[in-house]
Design an enzyme around this catalytic site. Structure first.
Site, PDB file in Angstrom:
ATOM      1  N   GLY A  78      42.637  43.253  37.386  1.00 34.94           N
ATOM      2  CA  GLY A  78      42.067  42.767  38.649  1.00 34.94           C
ATOM      3  C   GLY A  78      41.637  41.317  38.505  1.00 34.94           C
ATOM      4  O   GLY A  78      42.032  40.442  39.295  1.00 34.94           O
ATOM      5  N   HIS A  79      40.845  41.044  37.459  1.00 31.87           N
ATOM      6  CA  HIS A  79      40.426  39.664  37.204  1.00 31.87           C
ATOM      7  C   HIS A  79      41.654  38.771  36.964  1.00 31.87           C
ATOM      8  O   HIS A  79      41.719  37.638  37.446  1.00 31.87           O
ATOM      9  CB  HIS A  79      39.542  39.583  35.959  1.00 31.87           C
ATOM     10  CG  HIS A  79      38.279  40.387  36.020  1.00 31.87           C
ATOM     11  ND1 HIS A  79      38.080  41.509  35.261  1.00 31.87           N
ATOM     12  CD2 HIS A  79      37.140  40.217  36.737  1.00 31.87           C
ATOM     13  CE1 HIS A  79      36.869  41.997  35.489  1.00 31.87           C
ATOM     14  NE2 HIS A  79      36.275  41.244  36.390  1.00 31.87           N
ATOM     15  N   LYS A  83      38.815  41.534  47.061  1.00 34.25           N
ATOM     16  CA  LYS A  83      38.449  42.343  48.235  1.00 34.25           C
ATOM     17  C   LYS A  83      37.797  43.650  47.805  1.00 34.25           C
ATOM     18  O   LYS A  83      37.220  44.351  48.624  1.00 34.25           O
ATOM     19  CB  LYS A  83      39.700  42.659  49.057  1.00 34.25           C
ATOM     20  CG  LYS A  83      40.278  41.468  49.793  1.00 34.25           C
ATOM     21  CD  LYS A  83      41.470  41.954  50.601  1.00 34.25           C
ATOM     22  CE  LYS A  83      42.038  40.869  51.481  1.00 34.25           C
ATOM     23  NZ  LYS A  83      43.208  41.368  52.237  1.00 34.25           N
TER      24      LYS A  83
HETATM   25  P1  AMP Z   1      33.146  41.218  38.244  1.00 35.71           P
HETATM   26  O1  AMP Z   1      33.513  40.796  36.861  1.00 35.71           O
HETATM   27  O2  AMP Z   1      33.081  42.696  38.426  1.00 35.71           O
HETATM   28  O3  AMP Z   1      31.919  40.494  38.753  1.00 35.71           O
HETATM   29  O4  AMP Z   1      34.334  40.753  39.175  1.00 35.71           O
HETATM   30  C1  AMP Z   1      34.731  39.404  39.242  1.00 35.71           C
HETATM   31  C2  AMP Z   1      35.682  39.238  40.391  1.00 35.71           C
HETATM   32  O5  AMP Z   1      36.833  40.060  40.188  1.00 35.71           O
HETATM   33  C3  AMP Z   1      35.077  39.655  41.737  1.00 35.71           C
HETATM   34  O6  AMP Z   1      35.490  38.715  42.731  1.00 35.71           O
HETATM   35  C4  AMP Z   1      35.676  41.008  41.980  1.00 35.71           C
HETATM   36  O7  AMP Z   1      35.785  41.357  43.333  1.00 35.71           O
HETATM   37  C5  AMP Z   1      37.057  40.819  41.357  1.00 35.71           C
HETATM   38  N1  AMP Z   1      37.636  42.118  41.020  1.00 35.71           N
HETATM   39  C6  AMP Z   1      37.082  43.111  40.281  1.00 35.71           C
HETATM   40  N2  AMP Z   1      37.903  44.182  40.234  1.00 35.71           N
HETATM   41  C7  AMP Z   1      38.995  43.868  40.976  1.00 35.71           C
HETATM   42  C8  AMP Z   1      40.196  44.554  41.318  1.00 35.71           C
HETATM   43  N3  AMP Z   1      40.444  45.782  40.896  1.00 35.71           N
HETATM   44  N4  AMP Z   1      41.099  43.907  42.082  1.00 35.71           N
HETATM   45  C9  AMP Z   1      40.852  42.641  42.534  1.00 35.71           C
HETATM   46  N5  AMP Z   1      39.747  41.946  42.240  1.00 35.71           N
HETATM   47  C10 AMP Z   1      38.823  42.544  41.473  1.00 35.71           C
END
Ligand code: AMP
Length: 272
Positions: A33-34, A144
């Protein structure tokens, strides 16, 4: 790739960059995702900056701040492979001083995630604003998957007149449909398999909408029927500004689900 720990190092570098800067703020334990956000930023900007910072102010008391997965070495390799230019990994003491100017998320945001985690978005907005101040990105990339967060950050940029484009990015899923999340590692096998019902029920709802079912109560009932054996925290159908709606509006609807597996809350959503 250069790894930076201090604000001064990053600011010194930023001063000499005149081209587009794409920025992806994260809390690390990077997954596909990241990576999709980083790749999109890589395509759209001359310079790409990623931050990894497990931000304490967005965790509520009793949440998983101390056990949040940390994989610094693996994350560095991923960023290197994705051709990130600068990886910013500050300490907490670098980011926060004893007394802070506080940011407050609007009252309207105290629904769904804002209600389940009161104060969470204040912390998110505070750290994102700080990071924006340091990195001064042209474009900032957000998933999203965290739909309410994305909406609030978009509002913050607008309300505070920040010259930054917020770029929403599609949700990346495992092959079986589970939305990727750093917190998926908390799930045992049984929970991991039950968790598939989140995406399955969202897909079912989307397929019913495609067959012209627009009534959100009916759709909510169908989803909750499918999830009846799970600990559902909420099912919500809202427009892109997070107002609850009775009728699906094409291109303006998000269906969100949160399910709790013991201490772990799993979020998923679909944009209709
Ligand atoms: P986090 O490390 O959880 O703070 O996430 C960092 C960024 O990655 C945020 O903008 C999240 O929305 C995005 N993100 C996390 N998981 C996913 C995913 N499965 N698909 C797309 N973006 C993601």
């Amino acid at each position: 790739m250069q790894i930076l720990k201090t604000i001064e190092e990053l600011q010194d570098i930023r001063k000499n960059i005149n081209s587009n800067v794409g920025f992806i703020p994260t809390m690390g334990a990077l997954h596909d995702g990241h990576i999709s956000l980083i790749k999109k930023a890589r395509l759209e900007n001359e310079i790409v900056v990623v931050s990894i910072f497990v931000n304490p102010t967005q965790f509520l008391l009793g949440e998983d701040l101390n056990t949040y997965p940390r994989k610094d070495e693996a994350d560095k390799k991923i960023c290197e492979l994705c051709k990130v230019d600068y990886l910013f990994m500050p300490e907490i003491s670098t980011m926060y001083s004893e007394e802070e100017i506080l940011i407050k998320a609007p009252n309207k945001s105290y629904i769904l995630e804002g209600l389940a985690r009161p104060g969470h978005f204040d912390g998110v907005l505070q750290v994102v604003l700080k990071l924006f101040g340091i990195v001064q990105p042209t474009n900032a990339y957000f998933g999203k998957k965290d739909a309410q967060q994305l909406s609030l950050i978009t509002q913050m940029v607008k309300n505070l007149f920040l010259p930054i484009n917020i770029i929403p990015c599609e949700i990346v899923r495992e092959n079986d449909g589970l939305a990727m999340s750093s917190r998926n590692v908390y799930l045992n096998n049984e929970q991991r398999s039950d968790a598939l019902l989140l995406s399955k029920s969202l897909y079912l709802a989307a397929s019913l909408v495609a067959k012209n079912e627009k009534n959100t109560s009916i759709l909510t009932n169908k989803i909750s029927e499918m999830m009846k054996n799970l600990n559902v925290e909420y099912i919500a159908i809202v427009d892109r500004e997070f107002n609850e709606i009775e009728t699906i509006e094409l291109d303006n609807t998000i269906i969100l689900i949160v399910v709790r597996f013991e201490q772990t809350r799993l979020l998923d959503n679909i944009w209709i």
